[in-house]
Write a protein that holds these residues in place. Structure first.
Motif, PDB file in Angstrom:
ATOM      1  N   VAL A  40      29.236  13.527  20.015  1.00 55.49           N
ATOM      2  CA  VAL A  40      30.545  12.960  20.336  1.00 55.49           C
ATOM      3  C   VAL A  40      30.720  12.837  21.845  1.00 55.49           C
ATOM      4  N   SER A  41      30.423  13.917  22.576  1.00 53.50           N
ATOM      5  CA  SER A  41      30.583  13.885  24.039  1.00 53.50           C
ATOM      6  C   SER A  41      29.723  14.957  24.677  1.00 53.50           C
ATOM      7  N   ASP A  42      29.501  14.796  25.977  1.00 54.10           N
ATOM      8  CA  ASP A  42      28.670  15.727  26.752  1.00 54.10           C
ATOM      9  C   ASP A  42      29.286  15.809  28.140  1.00 54.10           C
ATOM     10  N   ILE A  43      29.997  16.903  28.430  1.00 57.97           N
ATOM     11  CA  ILE A  43      30.688  17.037  29.706  1.00 57.97           C
ATOM     12  C   ILE A  43      30.302  18.361  30.358  1.00 57.97           C
ATOM     13  N   THR A  44      30.542  18.453  31.654  1.00 53.18           N
ATOM     14  CA  THR A  44      30.381  19.713  32.378  1.00 53.18           C
ATOM     15  C   THR A  44      31.712  20.057  33.017  1.00 53.18           C
ATOM     16  N   VAL A  45      32.167  21.302  32.795  1.00 55.89           N
ATOM     17  CA  VAL A  45      33.450  21.726  33.345  1.00 55.89           C
ATOM     18  C   VAL A  45      33.224  22.880  34.314  1.00 55.89           C
ATOM     19  N   ALA A  46      34.014  22.893  35.356  1.00 51.71           N
ATOM     20  CA  ALA A  46      33.989  23.972  36.336  1.00 51.71           C
ATOM     21  C   ALA A  46      35.396  24.091  36.898  1.00 51.71           C
ATOM     22  N   GLY A  47      35.654  25.186  37.552  1.00 53.33           N
ATOM     23  CA  GLY A  47      36.984  25.362  38.124  1.00 53.33           C
ATOM     24  C   GLY A  47      37.741  26.489  37.460  1.00 53.33           C
ATOM     25  N   GLU A  48      38.868  26.829  38.076  1.00 52.16           N
ATOM     26  CA  GLU A  48      39.614  28.025  37.702  1.00 52.16           C
ATOM     27  C   GLU A  48      40.213  27.935  36.306  1.00 52.16           C
ATOM     28  N   GLU A  49      40.644  26.745  35.882  1.00 59.34           N
ATOM     29  CA  GLU A  49      41.358  26.629  34.612  1.00 59.34           C
ATOM     30  C   GLU A  49      40.505  27.114  33.442  1.00 59.34           C
ATOM     31  N   TYR A  50      39.331  26.512  33.267  1.00 59.66           N
ATOM     32  CA  TYR A  50      38.524  26.884  32.109  1.00 59.66           C
ATOM     33  C   TYR A  50      37.920  28.274  32.282  1.00 59.66           C
ATOM     34  N   SER A  51      37.592  28.656  33.515  1.00 62.48           N
ATOM     35  CA  SER A  51      37.093  30.018  33.761  1.00 62.48           C
ATOM     36  C   SER A  51      38.115  31.058  33.335  1.00 62.48           C
ATOM     37  N   ASN A  52      39.404  30.772  33.584  1.00 65.17           N
ATOM     38  CA  ASN A  52      40.456  31.697  33.166  1.00 65.17           C
ATOM     39  C   ASN A  52      40.570  31.772  31.653  1.00 65.17           C
ATOM     40  N   ILE A  53      40.380  30.647  30.987  1.00 67.51           N
ATOM     41  CA  ILE A  53      40.464  30.652  29.527  1.00 67.51           C
ATOM     42  C   ILE A  53      39.415  31.589  28.942  1.00 67.51           C
ATOM     43  N   VAL A  54      38.155  31.430  29.370  1.00 66.83           N
ATOM     44  CA  VAL A  54      37.055  32.185  28.756  1.00 66.83           C
ATOM     45  C   VAL A  54      36.826  33.548  29.397  1.00 66.83           C
ATOM     46  N   GLY A  55      37.558  33.836  30.475  1.00 67.27           N
ATOM     47  CA  GLY A  55      37.442  35.147  31.102  1.00 67.27           C
ATOM     48  C   GLY A  55      36.145  35.363  31.851  1.00 67.27           C
ATOM     49  N   VAL A  56      35.544  34.266  32.354  1.00 69.97           N
ATOM     50  CA  VAL A  56      34.289  34.353  33.120  1.00 69.97           C
ATOM     51  C   VAL A  56      34.509  33.659  34.458  1.00 69.97           C
ATOM     52  N   PRO A  57      34.753  34.420  35.544  1.00 70.45           N
ATOM     53  CA  PRO A  57      35.075  33.811  36.835  1.00 70.45           C
ATOM     54  C   PRO A  57      33.962  32.905  37.349  1.00 70.45           C
ATOM     55  N   GLY A  58      34.339  31.768  37.905  1.00 65.83           N
ATOM     56  CA  GLY A  58      33.395  30.862  38.552  1.00 65.83           C
ATOM     57  C   GLY A  58      32.434  30.172  37.624  1.00 65.83           C
ATOM     58  N   ALA A  59      32.757  30.087  36.350  1.00 58.54           N
ATOM     59  CA  ALA A  59      31.814  29.520  35.381  1.00 58.54           C
ATOM     60  C   ALA A  59      31.699  28.007  35.511  1.00 58.54           C
ATOM     61  N   GLU A  60      30.472  27.532  35.379  1.00 56.83           N
ATOM     62  CA  GLU A  60      30.180  26.103  35.245  1.00 56.83           C
ATOM     63  C   GLU A  60      29.536  25.935  33.867  1.00 56.83           C
ATOM     64  N   ILE A  61      30.188  25.175  33.007  1.00 53.93           N
ATOM     65  CA  ILE A  61      29.813  25.146  31.587  1.00 53.93           C
ATOM     66  C   ILE A  61      29.575  23.712  31.127  1.00 53.93           C
ATOM     67  N   ARG A  62      28.417  23.480  30.546  1.00 55.31           N
ATOM     68  CA  ARG A  62      28.147  22.207  29.875  1.00 55.31           C
ATOM     69  C   ARG A  62      28.635  22.343  28.434  1.00 55.31           C
ATOM     70  N   ILE A  63      29.450  21.408  28.009  1.00 59.21           N
ATOM     71  CA  ILE A  63      30.003  21.443  26.647  1.00 59.21           C
ATOM     72  C   ILE A  63      29.590  20.171  25.920  1.00 59.21           C
ATOM     73  N   VAL A  64      28.755  20.335  24.895  1.00 58.86           N
ATOM     74  CA  VAL A  64      28.309  19.211  24.071  1.00 58.86           C
ATOM     75  C   VAL A  64      29.068  19.282  22.745  1.00 58.86           C
ATOM     76  N   THR A  65      29.807  18.230  22.445  1.00 59.74           N
ATOM     77  CA  THR A  65      30.605  18.186  21.218  1.00 59.74           C
ATOM     78  C   THR A  65      29.868  17.374  20.162  1.00 59.74           C
ATOM     79  N   LEU A  66      29.759  17.960  18.966  1.00 57.46           N
ATOM     80  CA  LEU A  66      29.061  17.324  17.853  1.00 57.46           C
ATOM     81  C   LEU A  66      29.994  17.263  16.649  1.00 57.46           C
ATOM     82  N   ARG A  67      29.775  16.265  15.809  1.00 52.56           N
ATOM     83  CA  ARG A  67      30.595  16.093  14.610  1.00 52.56           C
ATOM     84  C   ARG A  67      29.704  16.012  13.378  1.00 52.56           C
TER      85      ARG A  67
END
Length: 321
Positions: A40-67
């Motif tokens: 469905v999609s393939d994005i990379t997220v970084a920054g305080e917002e998503y790091s705060n959600i997952v509780g991992v400071p400074g995280a850079e996360i590739r998120i691949v969405t599949l259906r």
């Protein structure tokens, strides 16, 4: 006791299930080729917002969405942080056990197709639940692990079992995700959380045992009390697996984080996130996110999120769309 009919603060449906993975490309290839998922999609997220959600400071996360059918999974690879692997000696009664049940239209064909890929079997072969089991008699299932060690299950429903939609799309081999099942330590404790606090509804209860369950779980003498719940809008459900024999396995270690490979998070759409979060705080629920996080990035399918843990440490991402 609060019941769903007495409250308007509740989970509406499961939007997606997220899995932390070692390598997104490897997992993408496995889920699309072995299990019929579509990208469905393939994005990379970084920054305080998503790091705060997952509780991992400074995280850079590739998120691949599949259906797969109507259901969605998200593969999450932490690009700049080391992840702990899933313990290689994990068993189905360990409290970090959580699987996705992937519905198939033909168990024998699906099993033969899957065996051509690098899986680690849990079950000795596909098992048929005996007819004496009212809730799930005739259901066929096979449990296995993906390349990262995440627990998965192929499941086939006879005509009198399962949701109607599983009997309507027989032209495809892999149809969708019926539920996520998780090992728990106490049924009533988990019911208080999922039913009384989150407003999910009990769908069925059963006791699975005998040789069939032992072969399915690769646990000698396995006896498990299963409670199935669904959100008010139906769709993906949750199964609580309370192992009576051989008893409870190991608890989820307190130092495991969202970036560790055992991490799975069920995304639950909530109709009143602020009120539910306040309700959970009053009831002593463990929070990973410090508060409700506002997401300004339009690449996300939701605008607010808060990550919490159930009584045994399984992760739930509560979201407002």
């Amino acid at each position: 006791m609060t019941t769903p009919s007495q409250t308007d603060i509740q989970v509406q449906r499961v939007r997606a299930i997220g899995l932390t993975v070692t390598n997104c490309l490897r997992s993408l290839n496995f889920y699309t080729q072995a299990l019929g998922f579509e990208l469905v999609s393939d994005i990379t997220v970084a920054g305080e917002e998503y790091s705060n959600i997952v509780g991992v400071p400074g995280a850079e996360i590739r998120i691949v969405t599949l259906r797969l059918g109507d259901e969605i999974i998200e593969l999450m690879e932490y690009l700049n942080i080391d992840s702990q692997p899933i313990p290689s000696d994990s068993q189905s009664n360990d409290l970090w056990f959580q699987h996705l049940a992937i519905v198939v239209s033909d168990m024998d064909r699906a099993y033969a197709h899957l065996c051509a890929f690098p899986i680690q079997p849990i079950s000795t072969a596909p098992q048929t639940i005996p007819p004496g089991n009212e809730a799930s008699g005739g259901v066929r299932a096979f449990k296995f692990k993906d390349p990262d060690g995440h627990d998965l299950e192929l499941i086939w429903f006879p005509p009198d079992k399962g949701q109607d939609k599983w009997h309507q799309n027989q032209d495809r081999l892999f149809l969708g995700i019926d539920h996520s099942a998780m090992a728990i330590s106490h049924t009533e404790q988990s019911l208080h959380f999922y039913r009384d606090l989150l407003g999910m509804e009990v769908d069925s209860r059963s006791l699975n045992w005998r040789a069939t369950q032992a072969r399915m779980d690769n646990l000698p003498g396995a006896e498990v009390k299963i409670t199935a719940l669904r959100p008010v809008q139906d769709g993906v459900g949750i199964e609580l697996l309370d192992y009576l024999v051989p008893g409870k396995g190991r608890p989820i270690p307190s130092n495991w984080k969202s970036c560790d490979i055992a991490h799975m998070q069920i995304q639950m759409v909530v109709n009143n996130l602020e009120q539910l979060v306040e309700k959970l705080r009053r009831n002593g629920v463990e929070f990973v996110s410090p508060q409700i996080i506002q997401l300004r990035d339009s690449s996300f399918a939701y605008r607010q999120a808060c990550l919490v843990k159930d009584p045994d440490g399984h992760a739930l991402l509560l979201i407002a769309e």
